[in-house]
Design a protein around this motif. Structure first.
Motif, mmCIF file in Angstrom:
data_model
loop_
_atom_site.group_PDB
_atom_site.id
_atom_site.type_symbol
_atom_site.label_atom_id
_atom_site.label_comp_id
_atom_site.label_asym_id
_atom_site.label_seq_id
_atom_site.Cartn_x
_atom_site.Cartn_y
_atom_site.Cartn_z
ATOM 1 N N ALA A 214 -10.143 21.395 -28.719
ATOM 2 C CA ALA A 214 -11.271 21.946 -29.477
ATOM 3 C C ALA A 214 -12.156 22.798 -28.574
ATOM 4 C CB ALA A 214 -12.079 20.811 -30.113
ATOM 5 N N ALA B 47 -10.458 26.044 -27.894
ATOM 6 C CA ALA B 47 -10.473 26.890 -29.098
ATOM 7 C C ALA B 47 -11.826 27.570 -29.264
ATOM 8 C CB ALA B 47 -10.140 26.049 -30.329
ATOM 9 N N LYS C 153 -12.150 30.393 -26.878
ATOM 10 C CA LYS C 153 -11.308 31.524 -27.276
ATOM 11 C C LYS C 153 -11.961 32.277 -28.436
ATOM 12 C CE LYS C 153 -6.656 30.697 -26.811
ATOM 13 N NZ LYS C 153 -5.344 30.234 -27.304
ATOM 14 N N PHE C 154 -12.514 31.525 -29.380
ATOM 15 C CA PHE C 154 -13.201 32.147 -30.522
ATOM 16 C C PHE C 154 -14.416 32.943 -30.040
ATOM 17 C CE2 PHE C 154 -16.647 31.185 -33.796
ATOM 18 C CZ PHE C 154 -16.403 32.335 -34.531
ATOM 19 N N THR D 156 -13.177 36.066 -27.811
ATOM 20 C CA THR D 156 -12.508 37.192 -28.490
ATOM 21 C C THR D 156 -13.467 37.992 -29.378
ATOM 22 O OG1 THR D 156 -11.759 35.680 -30.247
ATOM 23 C CG2 THR D 156 -10.201 36.168 -28.465
ATOM 24 N N SER E 178 -6.400 38.735 -33.081
ATOM 25 C CA SER E 178 -5.064 38.361 -32.613
ATOM 26 C C SER E 178 -4.680 36.996 -33.187
ATOM 27 C CB SER E 178 -5.054 38.298 -31.083
ATOM 28 O OG SER E 178 -5.989 37.330 -30.644
ATOM 29 N N GLU F 136 -3.810 34.423 -31.633
ATOM 30 C CA GLU F 136 -4.453 33.363 -30.843
ATOM 31 C C GLU F 136 -5.899 33.154 -31.286
ATOM 32 O OE1 GLU F 136 -2.609 35.742 -29.709
ATOM 33 O OE2 GLU F 136 -1.117 34.919 -28.332
ATOM 34 N N ALA F 137 -6.600 34.253 -31.574
ATOM 35 C CA ALA F 137 -7.991 34.132 -32.019
ATOM 36 C C ALA F 137 -8.057 33.443 -33.377
ATOM 37 C CB ALA F 137 -8.650 35.514 -32.085
ATOM 38 N N GLU G 136 -5.867 31.353 -34.654
ATOM 39 C CA GLU G 136 -5.541 29.931 -34.499
ATOM 40 C C GLU G 136 -6.738 29.172 -33.894
ATOM 41 O OE1 GLU G 136 -3.057 28.712 -31.368
ATOM 42 O OE2 GLU G 136 -2.112 27.075 -32.492
ATOM 43 N N ALA G 137 -7.408 29.806 -32.943
ATOM 44 C CA ALA G 137 -8.552 29.158 -32.296
ATOM 45 C C ALA G 137 -9.673 28.892 -33.304
ATOM 46 C CB ALA G 137 -9.073 30.021 -31.141
ATOM 47 N N LEU G 138 -9.959 29.869 -34.147
ATOM 48 C CA LEU G 138 -10.999 29.673 -35.157
ATOM 49 C C LEU G 138 -10.630 28.505 -36.076
ATOM 50 C CD1 LEU G 138 -13.630 30.567 -36.528
ATOM 51 C CD2 LEU G 138 -12.278 32.139 -37.929
ATOM 52 N N LYS H 221 -8.805 25.973 -35.426
ATOM 53 C CA LYS H 221 -8.922 24.720 -34.675
ATOM 54 C C LYS H 221 -10.394 24.325 -34.519
ATOM 55 C CE LYS H 221 -5.599 24.207 -31.344
ATOM 56 N NZ LYS H 221 -5.052 24.361 -29.973
ATOM 57 N N PHE H 222 -11.247 25.304 -34.248
ATOM 58 C CA PHE H 222 -12.685 25.047 -34.117
ATOM 59 C C PHE H 222 -13.260 24.555 -35.445
ATOM 60 C CE2 PHE H 222 -16.955 27.322 -34.521
ATOM 61 C CZ PHE H 222 -17.683 26.262 -34.013
ATOM 62 N N ARG H 223 -12.995 25.274 -36.520
ATOM 63 C CA ARG H 223 -13.539 24.878 -37.817
ATOM 64 C C ARG H 223 -12.990 23.505 -38.232
ATOM 65 N NH1 ARG H 223 -17.988 27.737 -37.775
ATOM 66 N NH2 ARG H 223 -17.734 29.921 -38.292
ATOM 67 N N TYR I 183 -6.854 21.627 -38.193
ATOM 68 C CA TYR I 183 -7.046 23.053 -38.481
ATOM 69 C C TYR I 183 -7.743 23.216 -39.825
ATOM 70 C CZ TYR I 183 -3.634 23.759 -34.758
ATOM 71 O OH TYR I 183 -2.997 23.744 -33.557
#
Lengths: 221, 221, 221, 221, 221, 221
Positions: C194, C197, C200-201, C204, F191, F193-194, F196-198, F200-202, F210
């Motif tokens: 987390a 992530a 990264k969020f 980016t 991207s 990756e971005a 997927e990161a969002l 995962k964060f949310r 996710y």
């Protein structure tokens, strides 16, 4: 003739925040009451320090024309130490005794006392009982506290009411000058120059030379 | 040495809003570009009126030390009349040419031009392409526009950055005095006295004598 | 070289919130102080529980390069139990001793300790006295607290500053991994995944690979 | 005696939003002007549809006591089709002619006309020129538009001023009943029952039986 | 079938705020639990005063169909007097026992008890542990408290969810009528007429005849 | 079975913003319609560029299981060029034809098309006529647009609803990968990756692995 109640956390806030408006209200024949809640009292301060500010306040009151006032004498930063209902009761008693048409209070800002007094004023001025008579409830700004709230996290002061104090700016500054123990030299954040600059800024953006700004919370007519 | 881009809707906004900061940036050896988007142009105004303001601007620029500037000459209040992508393209070209590290723009306020320019700046400064290089994007306040946004409905300016312009307040006021056609007498809302008062208010609340205030939108480091 | 003060409510917040930025500041030769206010102390927790987190903290500090730190040891959730002026005094002393140029503090969020510490930091960092030297005051986000504020009722974190921690994301995650007693497995809300992530969020969206986000409260220059 | 200017986007908004306040102002001997900006006009509507609403408006005006009114006749949803400066000029002319002490306008809400008129009113009422005389600028709420703004994204109406219309609720409802082409049966969102309910809700929360609520934007005294 | 938990600061808030929704949930076969936190207890009130409200509550519960309820009996305005972790523990225990899918709580408003309970609910409903099962967390409005928050300073209630209670408005008003000691005559701010008016206002703006409004804080699916 | 309407400004927004939720809705047997408003069309783009994105969209739709879709083909950034009532009419027609229970739309953010579409959706989904049937109206976030709104000036996205897409994150990423012309390499702001990161964060902040996040504007039940 209106009954006006000014609620000031500490001696000097009434002059700093609403000195010009108070002088104007009095000049126009209204009845103004000033309630000073707290002050630099023991145990954090000496009683001499407090007495000094009261003496300065009385000089300032004379210049502004204030003859009705009341000092609650709760030690600064310790307002939260007594149960909430006790402060609320005292505040409520004042509202019932003075029957204000207009209540001007501090903004909930950087000083913890301002926050707690604000909460208590909001309870005492609810539009029920004695509160029903209130026509305007508004919060004033206090230099070196109000503008130190965290930007975009805590409430940030934006006025929706400005009182033209052009004829009373001199009186305000004279009264403020009485608070020798509280008012620093320029560029101190509550120096006479800073106070005059704020009045000029607020005034000119509303079509006046000098003004005092308020956030109207509740108005009825 | 930083590249600084100042975006001003009309001639005088650059001095009114950021004159002190510009003078300070230049004094510190940075490279400052000023982009003036619009102006009092036909059909709503005569070309003579516009030329007068440009002439005043050039005098002010001289005092502030500005040597790089550009006038886009879009008629005032008509920025929305050309397609959005055209203004966006012009704005983007400026960002690509000047490669700014710092962009200072107007706040979206009472003047419709300020709102539309703000939108376009926000597009051009996105952190992609040329925008990636930008370290600070911030909005300045403009007396007699910014504080006329509707309280608690439209965005209300609260600063989170103040630049100490104590050494440059005189230069700022001298430069502003060049705009004879734009700057009214006190208590006009953008009179020299009002401008000085705002600088004193912003400065003293941040620990300075005089300051210029900004709302930081995006900073990276 | 800047003096940087990190204020963390509990051990792990400094790594969780600003681990990458701290590592970067240190790598760039700045002087970083970490102040840990509270912790899992008696009577709600055992002293062993607390000692465990301190031990983990010291391992994390080593990885991040932190050599200056201070544990105030106020029991968690009991910060409000001592008089406000006592915490304020401690906070003020730290500001006076460390003379920070940059102060990074927790956001006032779901954890009551975060709210009370935030208030105290706001008092201690006022732009007077020792606070005058502070150039940046900003709040960081803490996974599994900051985003649990009530949406559209309490303040909701929106960053206006992101620090590029691309070169320090590995160090941050290694340091965080030291907090075995605090960091859950994925999909725990403050799991390593987390945390990565979020970085990264934030990164980016600002033009980086990994970033740490801040809400700038007050900046001066 | 005060000059009061009511700005209504379409016929019926003046009664729906401020019918009770208008009747009260007139009963108290003030001079009320009503400006209707737009209406159901060609090309989107037939001229007969528009004439019908004007006829209804005149019946409603009679009941409320309105004798000064003006219909600008800009087709609904097409206010944005003419240049901004044209609407601004018309609005400014009205301010200069009527010299209002009090201006009551629509809130910027779901209806695009309301948003554009609001912008134009904000320009025309700036505290300069004719605008300097204005003592109160406030926005009223319009059932079935104001409360359809996106919650927590667009501005959401919260009143800070309520006018006691207890003696005028009957007159307001009678006037509104004239708009047969516009007012649906209960539970329609602007049915007579909905309008009465809103007045009861606003009134009782301010200490009255029935009230009309406003958002004060700018007040001076 | 869903488990629904209603959190009410004092007896009558559950009926005032969510009486119609409760009756609807029960009619639809869901399992509803009501938790009453505080009440008019000694030392500020007599135990007889409290017992009276409990008796009234039981009559109201009967009408609404509530069979699962719990009175925590913390004296009104004294919730803040016990350590935060004690209230939090009690709140957490209730969440663990009742395993709610839906939690409806008071809005943080004028009454200090509502603010403190709101904080505690926010902690107990975090999406971890027992809180993970919660699908909807929302706050309801309480007449004569919620709308007395300071406009544009404190959070102001704007709904994003309305429940159609058209079939249950009669039951709600009957249940509320049981609270003879609490419900004033019209135009009292929580009179039956005011309650009905609010339901009509909220309902008609969402396409219903009568509705109860909520602020959704967190929803998951 | 619910009717779900997804409103996407341009091809890829539907996958970027709500790809996981769409796949989940379809897997659960609901009827999903996707409406693509605009696209990279002449005159600013070539028709080949547009056709390319449609082709990519169709591949993505296949992976997500979307069989009902509609492309309105309004050129990007030119939505404001046709009269407001024309777009509103088209939007309204779609609502009448698809009779949605759930409408998911873009957030009003940095992209001018998103702002104008949002306005139009707000008009078409008013709780009258076809809009009365809508149970949930919510806005989704779009990486590299939503988070580029000006912090603390324009609306900043804070979710109040998160959908668990743990089982659908792979499908979402596969579908997104079809948009080869739109999706940049990491660390590009949209991207894979971005994205997927969002998610995962949310997800992790709501108790999932996710998630996709929404701002609920209006919910009824």
């Amino acid at each position: 003739m209106k009954n006006v109640l000014i609620i000031a956390p500490h001696p000097d806030d009434e002059t700093l925040g609403v000195g010009g408006t108070v002088a104007k209200f009095i000049a126009d024949g209204n009845n103004v009451n000033v309630l000073i809640i707290s002050g630099h009292l023991p145990p954090l301060y000496t009683i001499e320090a407090y007495d000094k500010t009261v003496e300065e306040a009385l000089s300032a009151f004379k210049i502004l024309g204030i003859i009705n006032y009341n000092f609650l004498k709760i030690p600064a930063t310790m307002i939260g130490d007594e149960p909430i209902h006790v402060l609320n009761k005292k505040m409520n008693d004042v509202i019932e005794e003075t029957e204000p048409d207009i209540v001007l209070t501090c903004y909930p800002d950087r000083h913890i006392d301002h926050q707690q007094i604000f909460q208590s004023v909001m309870v005492a001025t609810r539009p029920v009982g004695a509160g029903k008579k209130i026509e305007i409830l508004a919060a004033y700004e206090t230099l070196s506290e109000t503008h130190w709230n965290a930007a975009h996290i805590e409430p940030n002061f934006t006025p929706n009411w400005v009182v033209d104090i052009t004829k009373f700016i001199d009186v305000k500054l004279q009264a403020l000058a009485c608070y020798k123990s509280q008012i620093p030299e320029f560029p101190g954040p509550r120096s006479l120059e800073a106070v005059e600059a704020l009045a000029k800024f607020r005034g000119t953006q509303y079509g006046f030379a000098y003004g005092e700004a308020f956030h109207i919370i509740r108005m009825k007519s």
